[in-house]
Design a protein around this motif. Structure first.
Motif, PDB file in Angstrom:
ATOM      1  N   UNK A  39      -9.800  42.581  64.347  1.00 49.75           N
ATOM      2  CA  UNK A  39      -8.784  43.162  63.474  1.00 49.75           C
ATOM      3  C   UNK A  39      -8.700  42.362  62.178  1.00 49.75           C
ATOM      4  N   UNK A  40      -7.859  42.839  61.284  1.00 50.48           N
ATOM      5  CA  UNK A  40      -7.702  42.149  60.012  1.00 50.48           C
ATOM      6  C   UNK A  40      -7.225  40.728  60.144  1.00 50.48           C
ATOM      7  N   UNK A  41      -6.434  40.428  61.191  1.00 45.55           N
ATOM      8  CA  UNK A  41      -5.953  39.063  61.389  1.00 45.55           C
ATOM      9  C   UNK A  41      -6.948  38.179  62.134  1.00 45.55           C
ATOM     10  N   UNK A  42      -8.143  38.731  62.435  1.00 47.60           N
ATOM     11  CA  UNK A  42      -9.178  37.955  63.104  1.00 47.60           C
ATOM     12  C   UNK A  42      -9.173  38.040  64.614  1.00 47.60           C
ATOM     13  N   UNK A  43      -8.180  38.667  65.207  1.00 51.52           N
ATOM     14  CA  UNK A  43      -8.114  38.776  66.671  1.00 51.52           C
ATOM     15  C   UNK A  43      -9.077  39.855  67.148  1.00 51.52           C
ATOM     16  N   UNK A  44      -9.632  39.722  68.348  1.00 50.36           N
ATOM     17  CA  UNK A  44     -10.555  40.732  68.859  1.00 50.36           C
ATOM     18  C   UNK A  44      -9.839  42.054  69.128  1.00 50.36           C
ATOM     19  N   UNK A  45     -10.355  43.142  68.540  1.00 45.40           N
ATOM     20  CA  UNK A  45      -9.741  44.458  68.717  1.00 45.40           C
ATOM     21  C   UNK A  45     -10.442  45.241  69.822  1.00 45.40           C
ATOM     22  N   UNK A  46     -11.768  45.357  69.710  1.00 45.62           N
ATOM     23  CA  UNK A  46     -12.517  45.997  70.783  1.00 45.62           C
ATOM     24  C   UNK A  46     -13.900  45.364  70.879  1.00 45.62           C
ATOM     25  N   UNK A  47     -14.596  45.681  71.973  1.00 45.59           N
ATOM     26  CA  UNK A  47     -15.953  45.206  72.210  1.00 45.59           C
ATOM     27  C   UNK A  47     -16.892  46.399  72.141  1.00 45.59           C
ATOM     28  N   UNK A  48     -17.967  46.254  71.398  1.00 40.11           N
ATOM     29  CA  UNK A  48     -18.994  47.285  71.304  1.00 40.11           C
ATOM     30  C   UNK A  48     -20.205  46.792  72.081  1.00 40.11           C
ATOM     31  N   UNK A  49     -20.465  47.433  73.224  1.00 40.08           N
ATOM     32  CA  UNK A  49     -21.583  47.037  74.096  1.00 40.08           C
ATOM     33  C   UNK A  49     -22.574  48.184  74.167  1.00 40.08           C
ATOM     34  N   UNK A  50     -23.502  48.214  73.207  1.00 39.80           N
ATOM     35  CA  UNK A  50     -24.534  49.251  73.178  1.00 39.80           C
ATOM     36  C   UNK A  50     -23.919  50.649  73.261  1.00 39.80           C
ATOM     37  N   UNK A  51     -22.974  50.926  72.398  1.00 44.58           N
ATOM     38  CA  UNK A  51     -22.191  52.173  72.243  1.00 44.58           C
ATOM     39  C   UNK A  51     -21.015  52.272  73.206  1.00 44.58           C
ATOM     40  N   UNK A  52     -20.960  51.452  74.282  1.00 45.25           N
ATOM     41  CA  UNK A  52     -19.783  51.446  75.142  1.00 45.25           C
ATOM     42  C   UNK A  52     -18.680  50.663  74.426  1.00 45.25           C
ATOM     43  N   UNK A  53     -17.530  51.251  74.290  1.00 49.88           N
ATOM     44  CA  UNK A  53     -16.412  50.593  73.627  1.00 49.88           C
ATOM     45  C   UNK A  53     -15.397  50.172  74.678  1.00 49.88           C
ATOM     46  N   UNK A  54     -15.085  48.888  74.696  1.00 47.65           N
ATOM     47  CA  UNK A  54     -14.089  48.352  75.625  1.00 47.65           C
ATOM     48  C   UNK A  54     -12.882  47.890  74.818  1.00 47.65           C
ATOM     49  N   UNK A  55     -11.706  48.315  75.255  1.00 52.61           N
ATOM     50  CA  UNK A  55     -10.472  48.037  74.518  1.00 52.61           C
ATOM     51  C   UNK A  55      -9.464  47.339  75.416  1.00 52.61           C
ATOM     52  N   UNK A  56      -8.440  46.748  74.791  1.00 53.89           N
ATOM     53  CA  UNK A  56      -7.436  46.010  75.558  1.00 53.89           C
ATOM     54  C   UNK A  56      -6.506  46.938  76.327  1.00 53.89           C
ATOM     55  N   UNK A  57      -6.400  48.186  75.931  1.00 56.52           N
ATOM     56  CA  UNK A  57      -5.608  49.160  76.668  1.00 56.52           C
ATOM     57  C   UNK A  57      -6.457  50.400  76.875  1.00 56.52           C
ATOM     58  N   UNK A  58      -6.182  51.200  77.911  1.00 53.73           N
ATOM     59  CA  UNK A  58      -7.017  52.372  78.174  1.00 53.73           C
ATOM     60  C   UNK A  58      -6.990  53.357  77.006  1.00 53.73           C
ATOM     61  N   UNK A  59      -8.157  53.765  76.562  1.00 53.74           N
ATOM     62  CA  UNK A  59      -8.287  54.756  75.491  1.00 53.74           C
ATOM     63  C   UNK A  59      -7.438  54.385  74.276  1.00 53.74           C
ATOM     64  N   UNK A  60      -7.620  53.201  73.769  1.00 51.57           N
ATOM     65  CA  UNK A  60      -6.900  52.747  72.577  1.00 51.57           C
ATOM     66  C   UNK A  60      -7.134  53.743  71.441  1.00 51.57           C
TER      67      UNK A  60
END
Length: 449
Positions: free
Chosen positions: A415-436
């Motif tokens: 994110x803009x503040x430098x915190x991790x927003x999501x993970x991109x794993x070969x097109x798989x997107x992992x987020x901190x909440x379901x379906x962010x």
């Protein structure tokens, strides 16, 4: 030899060995255990001529020879002299497997007959190389389907010719120069050297011995001719648990240990890698090979995860039971490995630490944690799922080392503040909440109901 085992453990191991030798009427039998590169135990029963077998008594090791052939082939690959996907006929033309890739011969997937043409090769003088090659014709192929497991001694005779052709020297000399001498295995030879055990068959209904032949297998020697000792086989077990002595890279050894073929149908407990037999036993993942020749039985099994291994050598044509795994079980029961003490890590960066915890792939929770060696592990939070480890790269990404995501890149989107927003794993997107809804596909395409 270190005497680290408790007396009760040594007695239990001796008892299992003695039961095997006595109950199955084995003329002589010698076995050993190794852990963390140290010889824990060696003992023998029966007699070789008039003496008890020792760590230095030679026996034929049969198809354990194939593991050495595989190492020689992988060395050729690592030097850039071939690729495992290359057609065998590019290097040894004129046989029925000209169109088969080299890896299929290593993994017993080539469709070749289990035995070469002619008489039973283990009991008659062997062919010269060119004569042997001329017999590997259409009659040596077995039925469809292709690419399924079918154990083939013939294939390893051919692989021995591959080694000889590319090195310009005979198989035995290459083996001595490239593997045996560097590892200090001076008692592993193509022909017996005293002290050695003669081969015997035991009469099924009387305590009478029949001598077995020990012919020179010629071009088929790479399939099973070697003689060796418990001392040398313990060094080979150390090799299989990772102490490769520069003969092979650890990464290539790991590659050899990966399953390629399954040879017990739906049970999925036994299989083959590249020249190595694989087995699962009571939670262990074992690698090695068994061996048999007229008058001899042998087995080496290593547990790389536990840096533990077992070997036995016997001079009998048949009759030895599950001795190798039983000895491993005795060791585990009486003296299980003491795990190392846990100590907190002082080298995990804040940017790595903030990646840990739960991430969601759609509605499915996954756990990302830091391993003691600094790698990240991604796994399903509960139940079965895809587990992979990741190594940090200099550009801030992580690369998968194993499992489903092996070789794939994990990218941290911040994110803009430098915190991790999501993970991109070969097109798989992992987020901190379901379906962010703030993340890409699949994102929050519609509200939860």
């Amino acid at each position: 030899m270190p005497s680290e085992l408790l007396p009760a453990t040594r007695r239990a191991l001796l008892h299992r060995l003695a039961v095997e030798q006595s109950r199955n009427r084995v003329p002589s039998l010698v076995a050993g255990l190794v852990r963390d590169g140290e010889t824990l135990w060696v003992d023998g029963r029966g007699t070789v001529r008039t003496e008890r077998p020792t760590v230095d008594t030679q026996y034929r090791i049969g198809s354990i020879t194939k593991t050495f052939v595989a190492v020689l082939v992988l060395r050729l690959r690592d030097e850039g002299l071939l690729e495992l996907s290359d057609r065998f006929g590019e290097y040894v033309p004129g046989t029925v497997v000209d169109d088969r890739p080299v890896w299929q011969l290593l993994a017993h997937n080539s469709g070749l007959s289990s035995e070469p043409a002619g008489q039973w090769w283990e009991r008659v003088p062997g062919w010269a190389p060119e004569e042997f090659l001329s017999t590997v014709d259409d009659s040596q192929l077995r039925g469809e389907p292709r690419h399924v497991f079918h154990y083939s001694n013939t294939a390893f005779g051919l692989l021995g010719r591959l080694v000889a052709r590319l090195r310009g020297r005979e198989f035995g000399r290459v083996l001595r120069e490239e593997v045996l001498d560097p590892l200090g295995m001076s008692r592993t030879t193509l022909e017996p050297v005293e002290p050695y055990a003669p081969g015997w068959a035991v009469h099924p209904w009387a305590d009478v011995l029949q001598p077995e032949p020990a012919e020179d297998a010629g071009a088929m020697a790479p399939a099973g001719q070697l003689w060796s000792t418990v001392g040398d086989m313990i060094r080979w077990l150390r090799f299989l648990t990772g102490e490769t002595g520069g003969v092979l890279s650890p990464e290539t050894l790991t590659e050899m240990c990966q399953p390629v073929s399954v040879d017990d149908g739906d049970e999925w407990t036994r299989g083959f890698g590249l020249g190595l037999q694989l087995a699962r036993h009571r939670g262990r993942r074992l690698v090695g090979h068994g061996g048999s020749m007229p008058g001899f039985l042998a087995n080496v099994l290593a547990d790389p995860a536990e840096a533990t291994g077992v070997v036995f050598l016997a001079n009998t044509t048949s009759g030895v039971g599950p001795l190798a795994t039983d000895l491993l079980d005795v060791l585990e029961e009486h003296e299980p490995r003491i795990p190392p003490e846990w100590h907190p890590s002082t080298e995990v960066s804040e940017r790595t630490l903030e990646l840990t915890g739960l991430w969601y792939w759609g509605p499915i929770p996954h756990l990302l944690r830091v391993l003691p060696d600094g790698l990240l592990e991604l796994s399903a939070w509960k139940g079965p799922g895809r587990t992979s480890r990741f190594r940090a790269e200099e550009d801030g990404t992580w690369v998968g080392l194993d499992g489903y995501h092996r070789g794939e890149v994990l990218r941290v989107v911040r994110s803009g503040d430098g915190s991790p927003h999501w993970l991109d794993l070969n097109t798989f997107v992992l987020t901190r909440s379901p379906y962010d809804p703030q993340a890409p596909v699949p994102g929050g395409t519609r509200p939860w109901t």
